[in-house]
Design an enzyme around this catalytic site. Structure first.
Site, mmCIF file in Angstrom:
data_model
loop_
_atom_site.group_PDB
_atom_site.id
_atom_site.type_symbol
_atom_site.label_atom_id
_atom_site.label_comp_id
_atom_site.label_asym_id
_atom_site.label_seq_id
_atom_site.Cartn_x
_atom_site.Cartn_y
_atom_site.Cartn_z
ATOM 1 N N ASN A 122 -35.469 25.129 75.334
ATOM 2 C CA ASN A 122 -36.208 25.767 74.240
ATOM 3 C C ASN A 122 -36.786 27.142 74.603
ATOM 4 O O ASN A 122 -36.911 28.001 73.752
ATOM 5 C CB ASN A 122 -37.294 24.834 73.707
ATOM 6 N N CYS A 178 -42.765 21.893 73.283
ATOM 7 C CA CYS A 178 -43.274 20.651 73.893
ATOM 8 C C CYS A 178 -44.709 20.343 73.485
ATOM 9 O O CYS A 178 -45.075 19.189 73.294
ATOM 10 C CB CYS A 178 -43.188 20.768 75.399
ATOM 11 N N GLU A 237 -43.144 18.989 83.932
ATOM 12 C CA GLU A 237 -43.680 19.489 82.654
ATOM 13 C C GLU A 237 -42.870 18.813 81.565
ATOM 14 O O GLU A 237 -41.732 19.207 81.306
ATOM 15 C CB GLU A 237 -43.517 21.008 82.578
ATOM 16 N N GLU A 290 -48.512 24.342 85.730
ATOM 17 C CA GLU A 290 -47.912 25.668 85.881
ATOM 18 C C GLU A 290 -48.949 26.716 85.484
ATOM 19 O O GLU A 290 -49.984 26.402 84.912
ATOM 20 C CB GLU A 290 -46.665 25.787 84.989
#
Ligand code: NAD
Length: 487
Positions: free
Chosen positions: A148, A279, A245, A461
């Site tokens: 994505n 997400c 993630e 992150e």
């Protein structure tokens, strides 16, 4: 176009490999051929990354930082080319990739480039001795990406990894092979050693080979929960470090005292940006009963004005879903929502023409979709759909909505809209999610950690927190007196 491996500073030319066609989601016309990395490619990538690591680890932080900042400059100077590649690969509107994807990648490189010279350990005074710590690199880190946000994901992993002195082998999603190669070339043009950032192409089998390779110290995945579990299990046999993630089914809670137009803006951003393929999307929109009707009518009116169409047209606001198979999956969820008794307020249609009257029948388009009369237990309210499908849920009390928002195996993100400052913090502090917003949604500045609670992931992150993910701490004790031995 041929999407091969980028190993030791150059694209490989050997195309005697398993391959498949990469399609443009906007019309399903072929963009080129992707060549799956084989064992030989993985061994070459590891050997080249090992060589680059041995050079890179001896560089000062300032030297490393200069390469990262230069890479960011190069990406920005190639903005239009890379944004178009991203739009053709992902199906997202050019109006997004021109302002978000490439600049978010460059932001990460600048941020960690600037930080590289400041990464240091601690001094500990022990009276007749002292200690100090050294954050040392891990070695070769593998990054594995979702489809994505291809270039953003690659840069969010590479920038902190390289700033800390590691080298990286990156595997983009098999559906979006293009822009990781652009990042690899930008690193080379910025003066990186060959092998510092290698790219291997392929599907989950290549990801599994990277996870199993004894020469690779760490795996950082952006992907689904199912893949995260496989990688975690695969890495366990060597106790490899992992950052995961993963997906989510995040709540966006709108209290009756909220600014309704702003809350509607956030709900739209939280569900329809990048065709809903984000997400952290707030796909469970909880609205307090008193404002339910007014929120819904504004939301519907603005949703129906979203310009769906050709992603390469800068007037387009919503593009095409990544693949035919994914479109079918999203439509399957919509059918399941209807069958379960939810009301389809708007959308859920495959449009034949776009907002300028162009024929878009051959692309993976879907109109932005809103369900009302939803119940928490419905599949559409529990499973990650990863498409433009928003579920409205009504609530009465603060206590009730907190419990319902937390009733999920996921915990990636959450948002709260209220003008009561105390309530905003009080509610967010009780929500089980790693990335939260008060009076906004889906804003991810590089300065703030990003990551999930519960099954949405491990590690973080961005921000200073990413440094811990790419270093290991060595403690050194230095004696200043005699050795006190009882023998
Ligand atoms: P996916 O899990 O199918 O694939 C992700 C990557 O993992 C791909 O590169 C794939 O080839 C690789 N892979 C698949 N099987 C593997 C295996 N056994 N071993 C190693 N690698 C393997 O996910 P996707 O469909 O590409 O992306 C969508 C998912 O990603 C959604 O769940 C979304 O929420 C999540 N996502 C999370 C974040 C985040 O930051 N938390 C960001 C973007 C997307």
């Amino acid at each position: 176009m041929e999407y091969t491996q980028f190993i030791d500073g150059a694209l490989t030319t050997n195309t005697n490999r398993e391959s498949w066609v990469n399609y443009n989601p906007a019309d399903n016309n072929p963009l080129g051929t992707v060549y799956q990395a084989n064992e030989e490619d993985i061994e070459a990538a590891v050997a080249s990354s090992q060589k680059a690591f041995q050079i890179w680890r001896t560089r000062t932080g300032a030297e490393r930082g200069r390469v990262l900042v230069k890479t960011a400059e190069i990406l920005r100077s190639r903005l239009e080319k890379i944004a178009l590649l991203e739009t053709q690969d992902v199906g997202k509107p050019l109006s997004e990739s021109l302002v978000v994807d490439v600049s978010s990648a460059a932001d990460a490189l600048e941020y960690f480039g600037g930080m590289a010279a400041t990464i240091h350990g601690d001094f500990v005074d022990l009276k007749n001795a002292f200690g100090y710590t050294r954050p040392e690199p891990l070695g070769i880190c593998a990054g594995i990406g979702a489809w994505n946000y291809p270039i953003q994901i690659a840069a969010w992993k590479a920038a902190p990894a390289l700033a800390c002195g590691n080298s990286m082998i990156f595997k983009p999603s098999e559906l979006t092979p293009a822009t990781a190669l652009e990042l690899a070339q930008a690193f080379m043009d910025a003066g990186a050693s060959p092998g510092l950032f290698n790219v291997v192409q392929g599907d989950g089998r290549v990801g599994a080979m990277l996870t199993a390779h004894p020469g690779i110290a760490k795996i950082s995945l952006t992907g689904s929960v199912a893949t995260g579990k496989k990688i975690f299990a695969g890495a366990a046999s060597q106790l490899k470090k992992v950052t995961l993630e993963l997906g989510g089914k995040s709540p966006l809670i709108v209290f009756e005292d909220a600014d309704i137009p702003n809350a509607v803006s956030a709900a739209l951003l939280a569900n329809f940006y990048t065709q809903g393929e984000v997400c952290s999307n707030g796909t469970r929109v909880f609205v307090q009963r008193k404002i339910y009707d007014s929120f819904l009518s504004q939301l519907r009116e603005r949703t129906e004005r979203i310009k769906v169409g050709d992603p390469a047209d800068t007037d387009t606001q919503m593009g095409a879903l990544i693949s035919k198979a994914h479109l079918e999956k999203v439509i399957g969820f919509i059918d399941a929502g209807k069958a379960a008794g939810a009301t389809l307020l708007t959308g859920g249609i495959r449009p034949e023409k776009d907002f300028k009257g162009r024929d878009i029948r051959f692309g993976n388009f879907l109109t932005p979709t809103i369900f009302t009369d939803c119940e928490d237990a419905m599949e559409i309210c529990k499973e990650e759909i990863f498409g433009p499908v928003l579920c409205i849920l009504c609530f009465d009390s603060e206590e009730e909505v907190i419990a319902r928002a937390n009733d999920s195996a996921y915990g990636l993100a959450a948002g709260v809209f209220t003008n009561d400052i105390k309530r905003g913090h009080r509610v967010i502090h009780q929500i089980q999610a790693g990335t939260c917003w008060i009076n906004n949604y889906n804003i991810t500045p590089i300065e703030l950690p990003f990551g999930g609670y519960k099954q949405s992931g491990l590690g973080r992150e961005n921000s200073l927190a990413a440094i811990q993910q790419y270093t290991q701490l060595k403690s050194v004790y230095v004696e200043l007196g005699n050795v006190d031995a009882p023998y």
